[in-house]
Design an enzyme around this catalytic site. Structure first.
Site, PDB file in Angstrom:
ATOM      1  N   ASN A 153     -39.087-144.811   0.696  1.00 48.15           N
ATOM      2  CA  ASN A 153     -39.289-146.151   1.161  1.00 48.15           C
ATOM      3  C   ASN A 153     -38.172-146.734   1.396  1.00 48.15           C
ATOM      4  OD1 ASN A 153     -40.299-148.624   2.110  1.00 48.15           O
ATOM      5  ND2 ASN A 153     -41.787-148.848   0.219  1.00 48.15           N
ATOM      6  N   ARG A 162     -42.637-143.752   4.169  1.00 46.79           N
ATOM      7  CA  ARG A 162     -43.336-145.029   4.728  1.00 46.79           C
ATOM      8  C   ARG A 162     -42.601-145.606   5.943  1.00 46.79           C
ATOM      9  NH1 ARG A 162     -42.526-151.373   2.884  1.00 46.79           N
ATOM     10  NH2 ARG A 162     -44.686-152.233   3.931  1.00 46.79           N
ATOM     11  N   HIS A 183     -50.052-152.830   5.714  1.00 50.98           N
ATOM     12  CA  HIS A 183     -50.217-152.764   4.134  1.00 50.98           C
ATOM     13  C   HIS A 183     -51.267-151.717   4.226  1.00 50.98           C
ATOM     14  CE1 HIS A 183     -48.557-156.975   3.417  1.00 50.98           C
ATOM     15  NE2 HIS A 183     -47.567-155.990   3.071  1.00 50.98           N
ATOM     16  N   ARG A 231     -41.946-165.358   5.588  1.00 48.79           N
ATOM     17  CA  ARG A 231     -42.792-165.562   6.882  1.00 48.79           C
ATOM     18  C   ARG A 231     -43.877-166.519   7.007  1.00 48.79           C
ATOM     19  NH1 ARG A 231     -43.927-158.986   6.618  1.00 48.79           N
ATOM     20  NH2 ARG A 231     -43.090-159.003   4.804  1.00 48.79           N
ATOM     21  N   GLU A 258     -48.607-146.949  -3.228  1.00 49.13           N
ATOM     22  CA  GLU A 258     -48.548-146.453  -1.921  1.00 49.13           C
ATOM     23  C   GLU A 258     -47.915-145.297  -1.795  1.00 49.13           C
ATOM     24  OE1 GLU A 258     -47.702-150.516   0.407  1.00 49.13           O
ATOM     25  OE2 GLU A 258     -46.774-150.335  -1.544  1.00 49.13           O
TER      26      GLU A 258
END
Length: 403
Positions: A8, A92, A180, A240, A378
């Site tokens: 990742n 990922r 996600h 964000r 993940e």
């Protein structure tokens, strides 16, 4: 020992994990680590799954100036010191665009198509692809699998994925993707074991971290998400803004004279909790701060989660459970308490003691809606997808040889 490497990659770090895999495709996490401080203060850290330290080494800045260099250092350490040579590498990748609704084996053509989506995920996509391109150049025979944060949401109904703009833009890929997805997919797979009474029902999952979103699950399938075309939409995040009137972007360009590049940097790096507080994007710092702007940023974060819970409950036409996951969701009992208060109208009632200890189930026995805290994984999802594609490819190859 056969192993799978999971990668990742971000702008300043490369996180990695090693999973052992047996002949039945069962996975066992062996170690996890990262190379961070890329281009500034590079450092390799790694631990066994048990937590035992395996490496903690600093490097001169010129030794690790970019993501490929960081991956090279980690790969060399794994290969030369631990004698680990993976069967395949799973990555990922944040944005799969309209082309990819499931994980895919990587080749140069796939990379070229994924590069088209870099403007839609400027904080992630380019960095996600950097180690893939490096391994393609240096180890072309090593199988690689790209796993997408958008893929889990690709079965949404068109009415949920569309914007009210001309259909030709939808056909070009301008649509609501959701992100996600690897996290939500893991939670959906974990629910039948951890919360079997609600796994087949209507569940809202709140993935709350520096990046934050929420997802509506019906029988383990994503039907709606707070994020859309890019990872700017929905909840306020660390840097964000979340949901934003497009007119604000027009104002920044036309009235403030900002260029598109300046607007992009502003929206991805200077808004959210950081913009509201004027100080920090770290929820831990904001919660203990006495600055009223910090307090307001926390209040806003919780308020918007409450609003979107109503939005997702409407999409589900009811609610059977609520799940917290990711960094803030898994670890901040204070934020969960505030969100629980916002959700009382849905029947939520949290157990103070269970919430404080981050228990699996943190709602009171008489709560109208059960509430859970489920750590996401993940990396395991990526490893599972990688093994699945690898075993499928081997099976096809064996069938062809047999015929």
């Amino acid at each position: 020992m056969d192993t799978i490497l999971v990668v990742n990659a971000g702008s300043s770090s490369v996180k990695f994990q090693i999973f052992a895999v047996d002949a039945n495709a069962r996975l066992d996490r062996v170690l996890k680590g990262q190379v961070d401080g890329i281009g500034s203060r590079p450092r390799l850290r790694a631990t066994r799954a048990s937590g035992e330290t395996l490496a903690d080494r600093a490097y001169p800045v010129e030794a690790i100036m970019d993501v490929p260099a960081a991956l090279a250092v980690a790969s060399s350490w794994l290969r030369e010191e631990l004698r680990i040579t993976p069967l395949a590498v799973g990555h990922r990748v944040v944005h799969g665009g309209p082309d990819y609704a499931k994980p895919v084996a990587v080749d140069h053509g796939v990379v070229t198509r994924l590069e088209r989506f870099e403007p839609l995920a400027p904080l992630h996509q380019r960095h996600n692809l950097a180690p893939i391109k490096s391994l393609l150049a240096n180890y072309p025979a090593l199988p690689q699998v790209a796993c997408f944060d958008t893929a889990f949401h690709r079965r949404h109904d068109a009415v949920a994925d569309s914007y009210a703009i001309p259909y030709r833009l939808y056909e070009e890929g301008v649509r609501r993707y959701g992100f996600h997805g690897l996290s939500y997919e893991y939670i959906a797979r974990a629910l039948p074991t951890l919360a079997p009474d609600v796994a087949g029902g209507r569940v809202i999952v709140a993935h709350l971290g520096s990046g934050a979103s929420m997802c509506a699950l019906r029988a383990g399938r994503s039907i709606e998400s707070t994020m859309g075309f890019t990872a700017l939409d929905g909840l306020a995040m660390g840097t964000r803004p979340g949901q934003l009137d497009p007119g604000v972007v027009l104002y920044l360009i036309m009235a403030k004279g900002m260029s598109p590049d300046e607007v992009q940097t502003f929206l991805y790096r200077d808004c959210g909790l950081k913009g509201l507080s004027g100080a920090s994007n770290d929820m831990r710092e904001l919660l203990v701060s006495h600055d009223p702007h910090a307090a307001f940023s926390v209040e806003y974060f919780v308020y918007r989660i409450g609003l979107f819970a109503g939005f997702l409950a409407a999409a589900l036409e009811g609610l059977d459970a609520f799940v917290f996951t990711a960094g803030i969701g898994e670890n901040s009992d204070a934020i969960r308490t505030r969100i629980g208060d916002r959700l009382k109208w849905l029947g939520v009632s949290l157990d103070e003691t269970e919430n404080a200890r981050n228990a699996l189930k943190i709602s009171r026995p008489d709560s109208g809606i059960p509430v859970y805290v489920i750590p996401t994984d993940e990396e395991r999802m990526i490893a599972e997808h990688t093994v699945s594609l690898l075993w499928t490819a081997r099976s096809h190859a064996n069938s062809e040889r047999a015929s």
